[in-house]
Design an enzyme around this catalytic site. Structure first.
Site, PDB file in Angstrom:
ATOM      1  N   HIS A 196      35.695 -13.438  17.306  1.00  0.00           N
ATOM      2  CA  HIS A 196      36.380 -14.161  18.379  1.00  0.00           C
ATOM      3  C   HIS A 196      35.477 -14.229  19.618  1.00  0.00           C
ATOM      4  O   HIS A 196      35.813 -13.723  20.689  1.00  0.00           O
ATOM      5  CB  HIS A 196      37.695 -13.448  18.728  1.00  0.00           C
ATOM      6  CG  HIS A 196      38.874 -14.352  18.839  1.00  0.00           C
ATOM      7  ND1 HIS A 196      39.573 -14.542  20.015  1.00  0.00           N
ATOM      8  CD2 HIS A 196      39.487 -15.118  17.919  1.00  0.00           C
ATOM      9  CE1 HIS A 196      40.575 -15.371  19.802  1.00  0.00           C
ATOM     10  NE2 HIS A 196      40.548 -15.742  18.533  1.00  0.00           N
ATOM     11  N   ASP A 200      38.128 -19.073  24.674  1.00  0.00           N
ATOM     12  CA  ASP A 200      39.131 -20.033  24.207  1.00  0.00           C
ATOM     13  C   ASP A 200      38.473 -20.931  23.169  1.00  0.00           C
ATOM     14  O   ASP A 200      37.252 -21.101  23.147  1.00  0.00           O
ATOM     15  CB  ASP A 200      39.653 -20.879  25.375  1.00  0.00           C
ATOM     16  CG  ASP A 200      40.908 -21.656  25.003  1.00  0.00           C
ATOM     17  OD1 ASP A 200      41.568 -21.282  24.018  1.00  0.00           O
ATOM     18  OD2 ASP A 200      41.214 -22.647  25.683  1.00  0.00           O
ATOM     19  N   GLY A 201      39.291 -21.508  22.278  1.00  0.00           N
ATOM     20  CA  GLY A 201      38.778 -22.472  21.313  1.00  0.00           C
ATOM     21  C   GLY A 201      38.215 -21.870  20.040  1.00  0.00           C
ATOM     22  O   GLY A 201      37.577 -22.575  19.254  1.00  0.00           O
ATOM     23  N   ASN A 202      38.467 -20.594  19.780  1.00  0.00           N
ATOM     24  CA  ASN A 202      37.890 -19.954  18.598  1.00  0.00           C
ATOM     25  C   ASN A 202      38.427 -20.537  17.289  1.00  0.00           C
ATOM     26  O   ASN A 202      37.674 -20.695  16.329  1.00  0.00           O
ATOM     27  CB  ASN A 202      38.145 -18.447  18.647  1.00  0.00           C
ATOM     28  CG  ASN A 202      37.356 -17.764  19.737  1.00  0.00           C
ATOM     29  OD1 ASN A 202      36.155 -17.568  19.628  1.00  0.00           O
ATOM     30  ND2 ASN A 202      38.034 -17.404  20.820  1.00  0.00           N
ATOM     31  N   ARG A 204      39.590 -23.647  16.737  1.00  0.00           N
ATOM     32  CA  ARG A 204      38.974 -24.963  16.542  1.00  0.00           C
ATOM     33  C   ARG A 204      37.507 -24.831  16.150  1.00  0.00           C
ATOM     34  O   ARG A 204      37.005 -25.564  15.293  1.00  0.00           O
ATOM     35  CB  ARG A 204      39.132 -25.792  17.817  1.00  0.00           C
ATOM     36  CG  ARG A 204      40.526 -26.379  18.001  1.00  0.00           C
ATOM     37  CD  ARG A 204      40.672 -27.067  19.352  1.00  0.00           C
ATOM     38  NE  ARG A 204      40.849 -26.101  20.417  1.00  0.00           N
ATOM     39  CZ  ARG A 204      41.995 -25.907  21.075  1.00  0.00           C
ATOM     40  NH1 ARG A 204      43.049 -26.615  20.772  1.00  0.00           N
ATOM     41  NH2 ARG A 204      42.084 -25.005  22.034  1.00  0.00           N
ATOM     42  N   MET A 205      36.800 -23.912  16.796  1.00  0.00           N
ATOM     43  CA  MET A 205      35.388 -23.702  16.467  1.00  0.00           C
ATOM     44  C   MET A 205      35.229 -23.266  15.009  1.00  0.00           C
ATOM     45  O   MET A 205      34.314 -23.717  14.308  1.00  0.00           O
ATOM     46  CB  MET A 205      34.788 -22.651  17.396  1.00  0.00           C
ATOM     47  CG  MET A 205      34.398 -23.177  18.761  1.00  0.00           C
ATOM     48  SD  MET A 205      33.015 -24.367  18.689  1.00  0.00           S
ATOM     49  CE  MET A 205      31.702 -23.331  18.025  1.00  0.00           C
ATOM     50  N   ALA A 206      36.103 -22.385  14.551  1.00  0.00           N
ATOM     51  CA  ALA A 206      36.011 -21.924  13.162  1.00  0.00           C
ATOM     52  C   ALA A 206      36.157 -23.085  12.189  1.00  0.00           C
ATOM     53  O   ALA A 206      35.446 -23.168  11.179  1.00  0.00           O
ATOM     54  CB  ALA A 206      37.077 -20.866  12.888  1.00  0.00           C
ATOM     55  N   ARG A 207      37.055 -24.014  12.487  1.00  0.00           N
ATOM     56  CA  ARG A 207      37.255 -25.151  11.581  1.00  0.00           C
ATOM     57  C   ARG A 207      36.076 -26.118  11.648  1.00  0.00           C
ATOM     58  O   ARG A 207      35.683 -26.705  10.630  1.00  0.00           O
ATOM     59  CB  ARG A 207      38.588 -25.830  11.906  1.00  0.00           C
ATOM     60  CG  ARG A 207      39.786 -24.938  11.540  1.00  0.00           C
ATOM     61  CD  ARG A 207      41.115 -25.588  11.773  1.00  0.00           C
ATOM     62  NE  ARG A 207      41.527 -25.644  13.162  1.00  0.00           N
ATOM     63  CZ  ARG A 207      42.110 -24.653  13.823  1.00  0.00           C
ATOM     64  NH1 ARG A 207      42.309 -23.483  13.233  1.00  0.00           N
ATOM     65  NH2 ARG A 207      42.496 -24.799  15.077  1.00  0.00           N
TER      66      ARG A 207
END
Length: 353
Positions: A196, A200-202, A204-207
Site C-alpha cells: 500500500h 491514495d489510489g492504491n 486503482r494502481m493495482a488494477r
C-alpha cells in the site's frame, strides 16, 4: 518480500484444478494472435468499450460514481472534470491510455510506478507520484457505527524499500524462471496491496499494474475486455480473496491460493468474452446490428439502452432498439420494467443465431 522470495515460490504447490486453469490460459494465449489478426475497426471498437468499462468499474470499486452522460464526455475528452469523482475518472482514463499505448514497452520499476500514479492523480489538487508519508491502516466501518482495522499495510518509512525489493524479486523470478508468469503477476499485485505504498489510489494502481504486467508476458486480453468490470461483477470475491491471501503476509505464512484461484478464473472469463465477441463480430462481418447483439450477449447483469449505446460508439439508439426488439421476439431477453428507467436482462434461452 513474502510472495516473491525464492523460498516462498519454491514452497508453492498447485492442485489439478489450478494446473488445468494455467494450461487453459496458455491455450488462450496461443490462440490470441489469430483473434488479434482482425480488421482494425473491430479491435478499435473493443478497445473503446474496454476503456469505458474499465474507467467506470475501477472507480466504482472505490465508491466513485459518475453519471452516464458525463462519463461519456470525459472518456471522449469533450469535457473537463468538475468534481473529485470526475477527476478520478479522467485520471484513470489517462493512466489506461499510458498502459495501452506504451505500458508493454516500459519496465516494471519504481520510477514507472511513480510516473503512473502521477498520471492517475494529475487532475486532483493534491499531486500524485509520491510515496505515502503517514500510517494508512485499512479501516472497516460497520453498520452499527463502530470500526476495526481490516489490514495494516507496511509502515510508511519502509514502504519504498519494500516496494523496491518486490520489483527486484519479480524481475529475478521472471529472468530465472522460478515460476510461471501467470503465477508471478497476481503475486506481485497481492504484495502491492499489502505494501500500500501511496496515500491514495492504491486499488486503482493495482488494477492498472495488473494490465501492464499481463501485457509484459503476452496476455493482451485486458486491452479488449475490461478486467476491472469482471472484478467489479464479482466484487465480494475480489476483496475477500485478497484479504484471505494477505492474512499472515507480514510473517511470511500467508496462503496465496484464494487470490490465485480468483485471479485465474477472472482471466479465463475475460478470454472467453474476448473470443465470443470477436467471433460474433466477424460472423456478422462487422455489421452494426451484430456488434450490438454481441454486446448484449456479453452482458451478465441487467442493462439499459443507454449502456449498450455507450458501449457501441457510432451506432444510433434506433439501431440498438431494433436489435433489442428482435432479441425480445426470439425470447433471448426481456425488459425488467417500463419507462425511461427500464432495464433488460437475459431470459436464459439459448441463442440460435
Amino acid at each position: 518480500m513474502p510472495s516473491l522470495s525464492p523460498d516462498y515460490l519454491a514452497r508453492l504447490r498447485f492442485d489439478g484444478q489450478q494446473l488445468a486453469m494455467l494450461r487453459a490460459l496458455g491455450e488462450h494465449r496461443g490462440k490470441q494472435q489469430f483473434h488479434l489478426a482482425q480488421p482494425p475497426e473491430v479491435l478499435s471498437d473493443l478497445r473503446q468499450i474496454a476503456v469505458a468499462e474499465s474507467a467506470a468499474a475501477s472507480n466504482r470499486l472505490e465508491g466513485v460514481v459518475v453519471g452516464a452522460q458525463r462519463l461519456k464526455s470525459l472518456l471522449h475528452k469533450n469535457a473537463a472534470p468538475r468534481s473529485r469523482s470526475e477527476q478520478e475518472v479522467a485520471g484513470y482514463r489517462d493512466a489506461l491510455g499510458w498502459i495501452h499505448d506504451s505500458g508493454a514497452q516500459r519496465p516494471f520499476s519504481e520510477a514507472g510506478i511513480l510516473q503512473l500514479h502521477g498520471i492517475l492523480c494529475r487532475y486532483r489538487a493534491q499531486p500524485g507520484g509520491h510515496w505515502k508519508s503517514a500510517a494508512d491502516d485499512i479501516i472497516e466501518r460497520r453498520a452499527e457505527g463502530n470500526a476495526r482495522i481490516r489490514w495494516r499495510p507496511v509502515a510508511a518509512h519502509r514502504a519504498p524499500m519494500v516496494l523496491s525489493d518486490m520489483v527486484a524479486r519479480h524481475r529475478s523470478a521472471l529472468d530465472r524462471h522460478w515460476a510461471d508468469p501467470l503465477v508471478l503477476v497476481p503475486l506481485a499485485i497481492l504484495d502491492f496491496f499489502c505494501i500500500h505504498p501511496f496515500p491514495d489510489g492504491n486499488g486503482r494502481m493495482a488494477r492498472l499494474l495488473t494490465l501492464q504486467l499481463l501485457s509484459h508476458c503476452g496476455y493482451a486480453v485486458g486491452r479488449f475486455i475490461s478486467l476491472e468490470r469482471i472484478f467489479e461483477e464479482a466484487k465480494a470475491g475480489y476483496g475477500e480473496t485478497l484479504q484471505a491471501s494477505a492474512q499472515g503476509w507480514h510473517e511470511d505464512r500467508h496462503d496465496v491460493a484464494p487470490w490465485l484461484n480468483y485471479f485465474w478464473r477472472a482471466l479465463l472469463r475475460a478470454y472467453g468474452e474476448f473470443e465470443e465477441r470477436v467471433g460474433s463480430i466477424v460472423r456478422g462481418r462487422g455489421a452494426k446490428g451484430e456488434r450490438v447483439r454481441a454486446e448484449i450477449l456479453a452482458r451478465h447483469r441487467p442493462f439499459s439502452i443507454s449502456g449498450i449505446e455507450a458501449a457501441c460508439p457510432g451506432i444510433s439508439r434506433d439501431m440498438v432498439r431494433v436489435v433489442l426488439r428482435s432479441m425480445k421476439a426470439q425470447g433471448l431477453i426481456a425488459p425488467t420494467g417500463k419507462g425511461r428507467g427500464a432495464k433488460w436482462q437475459h431470459t436464459g434461452a439459448k441463442d440460435a443465431a
